[in-house]
Design an enzyme around this catalytic site. Structure first.
Site, PDB file in Angstrom:
ATOM      1  N   SER A  10     -19.122  76.455 -55.700  1.00 34.52           N
ATOM      2  CA  SER A  10     -18.191  77.380 -56.149  1.00 34.52           C
ATOM      3  C   SER A  10     -17.968  77.879 -57.560  1.00 34.52           C
ATOM      4  O   SER A  10     -17.837  77.046 -58.467  1.00 34.52           O
ATOM      5  CB  SER A  10     -16.711  77.143 -55.809  1.00 34.52           C
ATOM      6  N   ASP A  52     -15.529  83.100 -55.163  1.00 33.47           N
ATOM      7  CA  ASP A  52     -14.068  83.205 -54.715  1.00 33.47           C
ATOM      8  C   ASP A  52     -13.246  84.343 -55.543  1.00 33.47           C
ATOM      9  O   ASP A  52     -13.136  84.502 -56.793  1.00 33.47           O
ATOM     10  CB  ASP A  52     -13.309  81.904 -55.329  1.00 33.47           C
ATOM     11  N   MET A  62      -9.841  86.424 -56.034  1.00 41.09           N
ATOM     12  CA  MET A  62      -8.371  86.166 -55.930  1.00 41.09           C
ATOM     13  C   MET A  62      -7.722  87.430 -56.645  1.00 41.09           C
ATOM     14  O   MET A  62      -7.832  87.825 -57.655  1.00 41.09           O
ATOM     15  CB  MET A  62      -7.930  85.076 -56.652  1.00 41.09           C
ATOM     16  N   MET A  66      -9.666  86.210 -51.097  1.00 42.06           N
ATOM     17  CA  MET A  66      -8.322  85.750 -51.103  1.00 42.06           C
ATOM     18  C   MET A  66      -7.646  86.929 -51.669  1.00 42.06           C
ATOM     19  O   MET A  66      -6.923  86.928 -52.886  1.00 42.06           O
ATOM     20  CB  MET A  66      -8.297  84.338 -51.684  1.00 42.06           C
ATOM     21  N   ASP A  77     -13.660  73.922 -47.463  1.00 43.94           N
ATOM     22  CA  ASP A  77     -13.392  74.708 -48.946  1.00 43.94           C
ATOM     23  C   ASP A  77     -12.196  74.001 -49.461  1.00 43.94           C
ATOM     24  O   ASP A  77     -11.015  74.385 -49.002  1.00 43.94           O
ATOM     25  CB  ASP A  77     -13.316  76.221 -48.640  1.00 43.94           C
TER      26      ASP A  77
HETATM   27  C1  DX5 Z   1      -9.840  77.604 -53.589  1.00 48.40           C
HETATM   28  C2  DX5 Z   1     -11.235  78.210 -53.672  1.00 48.40           C
HETATM   29  C3  DX5 Z   1     -12.305  77.236 -53.514  1.00 48.40           C
HETATM   30  C4  DX5 Z   1     -12.463  76.391 -54.635  1.00 48.40           C
HETATM   31  C5  DX5 Z   1     -12.875  75.107 -54.453  1.00 48.40           C
HETATM   32  O1  DX5 Z   1      -8.962  78.749 -53.493  1.00 48.40           O
HETATM   33  O2  DX5 Z   1     -11.316  78.840 -52.306  1.00 48.40           O
HETATM   34  O3  DX5 Z   1     -13.566  77.673 -53.174  1.00 48.40           O
HETATM   35  O4  DX5 Z   1     -13.167  77.273 -55.770  1.00 48.40           O
HETATM   36  O5  DX5 Z   1     -12.620  74.372 -55.617  1.00 48.40           O
HETATM   37  P1  DX5 Z   1     -12.870  72.531 -55.532  1.00 48.40           P
HETATM   38  O6  DX5 Z   1     -14.099  72.170 -54.951  1.00 48.40           O
HETATM   39  O7  DX5 Z   1     -12.838  72.309 -57.132  1.00 48.40           O
HETATM   40  O8  DX5 Z   1     -11.536  72.183 -54.600  1.00 48.40           O
HETATM   41 ZN    ZN Z   2     -13.449  79.611 -51.648  1.00 51.03          ZN
END
Ligand code: DX5
Ligand code: ZN
Length: 215
Positions: free
Chosen positions: A8, A35, A37, A68, A175
């Site tokens: 990610s 990702d 957001m 997201m 995830d």
């Molecule tokens: C969280 C994201 C993930 C995040 C995971 O909202 O969807 O993809 O980047 O990060 P780690 O592996 O650090 O939990």
């Molecule tokens: Zn993610």
């Protein structure tokens, strides 16, 4: 099938984003996990279309774009044009999820559906045959580096059963909070794709971390 690793980029140093993309390209990782957001669906804002478009030029491997955001239907073709190969929307953000899935596929992408930790996998039964990737959130979405929620193992088991029942070929993607301490058990339980942010880009040697998690 051997599993896939999707680092990610959320946990990368954004001032060095091109280098992070090239690192993934030259590694054993299969996909770039991206990702997006909006500060509404989740309590954080990351990056969006222009950033994806810029890094697309430096990558050949698939872009696994995790939206997201609220009202994702508005942006399906825009994310396709920016370079998404797999576009994942949240169950909780889609009033007409079946329509969203069809729109993603009609735009020429693979369709993913993500569910929050509180959402039952049973709610996906009626669309699962049309879905390419189910993203099981193993943390509450919004931030990297959070603690893995152990209940996820049971959700993988339940999702595997629904997959058989519905004839679905959807990949099970995990995830949040994935690292060397739980990757093996996740794969043994049935995960097909592991997303890893902090455990890759927070590692002293991200390249070595990818090699371990991808093997
Ligand atoms: C969280 C994201 C993930 C995040 C995971 O909202 O969807 O993809 O980047 O990060 P780690 O592996 O650090 O939990
Ligand atoms: Zn993610």
């Amino acid at each position: 099938m051997p599993h896939l690793l999707a680092p990610s980029l959320l946990s990368a140093d954004f001032a060095e984003l091109g280098n992070a993309v090239r690192l993934i390209e030259e590694s054993e990782a299969a996909w770039h996990h991206i990702d997006v957001m909006d500060g509404v669906f989740v309590p954080n804002i990351s990056f969006g279309l222009p950033v994806i478009k810029s890094i697309r030029k430096h990558a050949k491997k698939p872009f696994d774009v995790h939206l997201m955001i609220v009202e994702p239907d508005k942006y399906i073709t825009a994310f396709r044009d920016a370079g998404a190969d797999i576009l994942t929307v949240h169950y909780e953000a889609c009033t007409h999820l079946h329509r969203s899935i069809q729109a993603i596929k009609a735009a020429g992408m693979k369709a993913g559906v993500a569910i929050n930790p509180h959402t039952s996998v049973e709610l996906l039964a009626d669309v699962l045959a049309d879905v390419d990737v189910v993203c099981l959130m193993s943390v509450n979405p919004g931030f990297g580096g959070q603690k893995f929620i152990e209940r996820t193992y049971g959700k993988i088991e339940a999702l595997k059963a629904i997959r058989i029942r519905t004839g679905s070929k959807a990949l099970i993607e995990i995830d949040g909070g994935v690292g060397t301490e739980n990757a093996e058990q996740l794969l043994a339980t049935g995960a097909d794709v592991l997303v890893a942010g902090n455990s890759v880009f927070g590692a002293a040697d991200p390249r070595a971390a990818i090699a371990v998690l991808a093997s």
